[in-house]
Design a protein around this motif. Structure first.
Motif, PDB file in Angstrom:
ATOM      1  N   ARG A 117      26.142  42.709  49.231  1.00 22.80           N
ATOM      2  CA  ARG A 117      25.731  44.090  49.024  1.00 22.80           C
ATOM      3  C   ARG A 117      26.779  44.990  49.680  1.00 22.80           C
ATOM      4  O   ARG A 117      26.956  44.951  50.901  1.00 22.80           O
ATOM      5  N   PRO A 118      27.513  45.770  48.871  1.00 22.60           N
ATOM      6  CA  PRO A 118      28.604  46.559  49.439  1.00 22.60           C
ATOM      7  C   PRO A 118      28.104  47.632  50.406  1.00 22.60           C
ATOM      8  O   PRO A 118      27.079  48.259  50.164  1.00 22.60           O
ATOM      9  N   GLN A 119      28.769  47.796  51.512  1.00 20.56           N
ATOM     10  CA  GLN A 119      28.499  48.853  52.494  1.00 20.56           C
ATOM     11  C   GLN A 119      29.760  49.015  53.332  1.00 20.56           C
ATOM     12  O   GLN A 119      30.733  48.304  53.094  1.00 20.56           O
ATOM     13  N   LYS A 120      29.718  49.942  54.275  1.00 24.12           N
ATOM     14  CA  LYS A 120      30.924  50.154  55.078  1.00 24.12           C
ATOM     15  C   LYS A 120      31.371  48.842  55.745  1.00 24.12           C
ATOM     16  O   LYS A 120      30.571  48.185  56.412  1.00 24.12           O
ATOM     17  N   GLY A 121      32.617  48.473  55.536  1.00 24.07           N
ATOM     18  CA  GLY A 121      33.126  47.248  56.151  1.00 24.07           C
ATOM     19  C   GLY A 121      32.681  45.976  55.460  1.00 24.07           C
ATOM     20  O   GLY A 121      32.920  44.880  55.955  1.00 24.07           O
ATOM     21  N   ARG A 122      32.001  46.127  54.327  1.00 25.51           N
ATOM     22  CA  ARG A 122      31.568  44.928  53.591  1.00 25.51           C
ATOM     23  C   ARG A 122      31.752  45.186  52.107  1.00 25.51           C
ATOM     24  O   ARG A 122      31.073  46.037  51.529  1.00 25.51           O
ATOM     25  N   THR A 123      32.687  44.491  51.504  1.00 24.41           N
ATOM     26  CA  THR A 123      32.958  44.679  50.083  1.00 24.41           C
ATOM     27  C   THR A 123      32.933  43.318  49.398  1.00 24.41           C
ATOM     28  O   THR A 123      32.853  42.290  50.061  1.00 24.41           O
ATOM     29  N   ARG A 124      32.989  43.353  48.076  1.00 26.05           N
ATOM     30  CA  ARG A 124      32.944  42.073  47.359  1.00 26.05           C
ATOM     31  C   ARG A 124      34.328  41.446  47.305  1.00 26.05           C
ATOM     32  O   ARG A 124      34.465  40.244  47.414  1.00 26.05           O
ATOM     33  N   GLN A 125      35.341  42.269  47.125  1.00 24.19           N
ATOM     34  CA  GLN A 125      36.685  41.758  47.362  1.00 24.19           C
ATOM     35  C   GLN A 125      37.158  42.341  48.676  1.00 24.19           C
ATOM     36  O   GLN A 125      37.080  43.545  48.890  1.00 24.19           O
ATOM     37  N   PHE A 126      37.603  41.471  49.574  1.00 21.16           N
ATOM     38  CA  PHE A 126      38.127  41.932  50.859  1.00 21.16           C
ATOM     39  C   PHE A 126      39.326  41.062  51.209  1.00 21.16           C
ATOM     40  O   PHE A 126      39.635  40.111  50.482  1.00 21.16           O
ATOM     41  N   HIS A 127      40.002  41.432  52.279  1.00 21.53           N
ATOM     42  CA  HIS A 127      41.245  40.729  52.607  1.00 21.53           C
ATOM     43  C   HIS A 127      41.140  40.041  53.957  1.00 21.53           C
ATOM     44  O   HIS A 127      40.612  40.626  54.906  1.00 21.53           O
ATOM     45  N   GLN A 128      41.650  38.848  54.011  1.00 22.13           N
ATOM     46  CA  GLN A 128      41.694  38.141  55.290  1.00 22.13           C
ATOM     47  C   GLN A 128      43.123  37.729  55.610  1.00 22.13           C
ATOM     48  O   GLN A 128      43.917  37.458  54.716  1.00 22.13           O
ATOM     49  N   ILE A 129      43.399  37.678  56.914  1.00 22.58           N
ATOM     50  CA  ILE A 129      44.576  36.958  57.392  1.00 22.58           C
ATOM     51  C   ILE A 129      43.999  35.831  58.221  1.00 22.58           C
ATOM     52  O   ILE A 129      43.103  36.062  59.043  1.00 22.58           O
ATOM     53  N   GLY A 130      44.481  34.620  58.004  1.00 22.74           N
ATOM     54  CA  GLY A 130      43.917  33.493  58.747  1.00 22.74           C
ATOM     55  C   GLY A 130      45.001  32.597  59.305  1.00 22.74           C
ATOM     56  O   GLY A 130      46.112  32.534  58.770  1.00 22.74           O
ATOM     57  N   VAL A 131      44.674  31.935  60.410  1.00 24.76           N
ATOM     58  CA  VAL A 131      45.593  30.926  60.955  1.00 24.76           C
ATOM     59  C   VAL A 131      44.824  29.617  61.110  1.00 24.76           C
ATOM     60  O   VAL A 131      43.633  29.626  61.405  1.00 24.76           O
ATOM     61  N   GLU A 132      45.509  28.515  60.879  1.00 18.58           N
ATOM     62  CA  GLU A 132      44.912  27.199  61.047  1.00 18.58           C
ATOM     63  C   GLU A 132      45.901  26.340  61.818  1.00 18.58           C
ATOM     64  O   GLU A 132      47.065  26.237  61.416  1.00 18.58           O
ATOM     65  N   CYS A 133      45.445  25.777  62.926  1.00 17.03           N
ATOM     66  CA  CYS A 133      46.301  24.897  63.712  1.00 17.03           C
ATOM     67  C   CYS A 133      45.712  23.494  63.627  1.00 17.03           C
ATOM     68  O   CYS A 133      44.606  23.254  64.100  1.00 17.03           O
ATOM     69  N   LEU A 134      46.426  22.589  62.979  1.00 12.32           N
ATOM     70  CA  LEU A 134      45.867  21.263  62.684  1.00 12.32           C
ATOM     71  C   LEU A 134      46.590  20.176  63.468  1.00 12.32           C
ATOM     72  O   LEU A 134      47.811  20.236  63.644  1.00 12.32           O
TER      73      LEU A 134
END
Ligand code: ATP
Ligand code: MG
Length: 418
Positions: A117-134
């Motif tokens: 449900r779209p609201q401030k700070g919550r959209t259906r398309q949004f962007h992430q930056i992620g890091v993974e240390c394996l």
């Protein structure tokens, strides 16, 4: 076009102007800092076979249960637009046989999609930056990963408006013991739980703690805490994380109710939250997920990572990075247009940022130069062409100077750091 056709799809929006620059700046800082920690970029496809997410995130999670954009393609395959990045990266690590070259540190970014449900700070398309240390089990690497988040948020100028919350959800044995304690506590109260949490009680009681339902939250406050059920090794691992953070002077708050919503997490869980964005307070969240790679068919691989909500961080930014200022080449009269155009292109090829107006009188062109926040106007009239010397006007001071065409680039570099 119909009214509907010219609107972006609900919960999505175009990114342009200052908003775009904020996103770009966040990305630049994240990649620059992560590189210092030894991270390498990776880009995975935006679609995956649905099982990549369904089998790893957990059937009863919000994401798999109600948020995924899943469709059948023309070949009858069930595909899902990625709702998050970790499962895709884990899949890519296995697909590319990177499990042979541990440890691995990977950073990614891009749009994700969840039907919310779209609201401030919550959209259906949004962007992430992620890091993974394996490939590293040492809890010190949890500390390193958190410290990377701290450094990025700090360079973006938002760290002081966030709180770092941490918790441990232990190893499998600890979680089993705790799960039983939660079942014992919630079962007699189950009629007071939300429908979602009643389902969680049978499928994954730990996730009740993640519920945002106010009725659930009342009961959660009095639920047993994980601490008493932690095995000695889990407790020692967590203490090492806390000591590591203390050693680096990183402030944190222990939140015993913090459990990550996804099935593949274990041990350390953490979130950076803010009160700036109403109820959408989590800006960066992550934890350890030692079981994921093995669950997907790869070898046992310890792993820890986080994902940052770029759109939420962008909402918190109070300053946009300064834009570089161009110079404006201005043809004084139609007959000088082609020479001015050639001069413009020559300067651009030498790396100078140049605005060029194709229409309007000199006044209009000067206005456009102002609007582009140009630092200088380079006037090219018949006299300038005759002498091969442009008139350079400093737009901040009004000062004027004649500079030979051939020496323009050096002059602009020296004077305006172009
Ligand atoms: P929330 O509790 O807000 O729904 P989440 O636990 O679903 O978050 P994660 O899956 O941990 O979120 O994703 C990491 C980060 O991505 C979140 O902390 C948030 O900053 C961002 N994020 C997640 N969903 C959205 C969304 N729909 N719109 C904007 N940002 C989002
Ligand atoms: Mg969510």
């Amino acid at each position: 076009m119909s009214e509907k056709m010219i609107q972006p799809v609900r919960g999505t929006h175009d990114l342009l102007g200052e908003d775009y620059r904020k996103h770009q700046w966040i990305r630049d800082i994240a990649y620059t800092v992560a590189q210092k920690y030894g991270y390498e970029p990776i880009a995975t496809p935006v679609i995956e076979y649905s099982s990549v997410f369904k089998r790893t995130l957990g059937e009863t999670t919000d994401i798999v249960g109600k948020e995924m954009y899943t469709f059948e393609d023309r070949g009858g395959e069930s595909l899902t637009i990625r709702p998050e990045g970790t499962a895709s990266v884990a899949r890519a690590v296995i697909s590319n046989s990177l499990t042979q070259s541990m440890p691995l540190k990977l950073i990614y970014d891009g749009p994700m999609m969840r039907y919310e449900r779209p609201q401030k700070g919550r959209t259906r398309q949004f962007h992430q930056i992620g890091v993974e240390c394996l490939g590293i089990a040492d809890p010190l690497v949890d500390v390193e990963t958190i410290a990377l988040g701290v450094q990025i948020l700090s360079q973006l100028g938002v760290l002081s408006r966030t709180v770092l919350e941490i918790n441990t959800i232990g190893d499998t044995a600890s979680r089993q013991a705790y799960r039983q304690a939660l079942v014992d506590y919630f079962t007699p109260l189950s009629s007071q739980l939300s429908a979602d949490s009643q389902t969680r009680l049978t499928h994954n009681p730990l996730r009740i703690l993640d519920s945002k339902n106010p009725e659930d939250q009342k009961l959660i406050t009095h639920a047993p805490a994980f601490d008493h059920y932690l095995s000695d090794t889990s407790r020692e691992a967590f203490n090492k994380v806390c000591r590591g953070l203390d050693g680096l002077g990183i402030a944190y708050k222990r939140n015993p109710l913090l459990v990550r919503g996804l099935d593949y997490y274990c041990h350390t869980a953490f979130e950076f939250t803010t009160t700036d964005l109403g109820s959408q307070g989590t800006v960066l969240a992550g934890g350890r997920y030692d079981g994921l790679i093995a669950q997907m068919g790869g070898p046992e691989t310890p792993a820890v990572g986080w994902a940052m909500g770029v759109d939420r961080v962008a909402l918190m930014l109070d300053r946009v990075p300064k834009q570089p200022r161009p110079v404006a080449v201005i043809a004084v009269g139609e007959e000088t247009m082609e020479t001015a155009f050639q001069l413009t292109m020559g300067l651009r090829q030498q790396g100078v940022m140049v605005e060029f107006s194709y229409s309007g009188n000199v006044g209009k062109r000067m206005k456009r130069a102002d609007k582009a926040n140009a630092c200088a106007a380079i006037l090219v009239g018949t006299d300038e062409i005759a002498t091969s010397q442009a008139t350079v006007r400093h737009l901040d001071t009004g000062e004027q100077k004649r500079v030979a065409f051939a020496g323009l680039k050096d002059y602009l570099v020296d004077t305006f750091k172009q």
